[in-house]
Design an enzyme around this catalytic site. Structure first.
Site, PDB file in Angstrom:
ATOM      1  CB  SER A  59      41.869  35.719  -0.087  1.00 46.02           C
ATOM      2  OG  SER A  59      41.329  36.000  -1.116  1.00 46.02           O
ATOM      3  CE  LYS A  96      41.507  32.106  -1.868  1.00 41.38           C
ATOM      4  NZ  LYS A  96      40.389  32.881  -1.743  1.00 41.38           N
TER       5      LYS A  96
END
Length: 140
Positions: A59, A96
């Site tokens: 990701s 993230k």
């Protein structure tokens, strides 16, 4: 996922060469040692607030963070917009980018295949800011 905390990182000075390495055309190598380099001095500012985690997944590829990379995380840095952070979301750790948009704060992946994770009052806690990443380039 276990976290590795360190209060007093061991010192391991390694050779530091003064010659710069060309990423374009090769240049003659210099055999000139500039002294010793202790990576702890360059990578760990707050030993008592620093931990390491290994990345699993795809990701964050757009941010240069790849599966298998080792992240150096500093809990002593106050997270702000655009920082890459380690967060706990409903009991699971994730890496993230912390973002703020018209809908509020979110954890955003650096890969368009992954959706943003909106931050709510409950169920999410930032566990530190990613200060550095270490990637293995040789698999031997």
């Amino acid at each position: 996922m276990p976290l590795s905390f360190t209060k007093h990182p061991s010192k391991q000075p390694l050779a530091l060469y003064a010659a710069k390495i060309s990423a374009g055309f090769p240049s003659p190598a210099e055999d000139h040692m500039d002294g010793k380099l202790d990576l702890n001095e360059h990578l760990i500012r707050r030993p008592a607030a620093t931990y390491f985690v290994r990345v699993e997944g795809e990701s964050m590829q757009g941010a240069g963070i790849f599966d298998g990379d080792l992240l150096i995380v500093d809990r002593g840095i106050q997270a702000k917009a655009d920082d890459v952070v380690i967060a706990v979301v409903h009991g699971d750790l994730t890496v993230k980018r912390l973002t703020c948009n018209a809908h509020g704060w979110a954890l955003s992946a650096a890969n368009p295949s992954f959706a943003d994770i909106p931050l709510t009052e409950t169920g999410c806690e930032v566990w530190g800011v990613v200060a550095h990443s270490i990637r293995r380039h040789c698999n031997r």
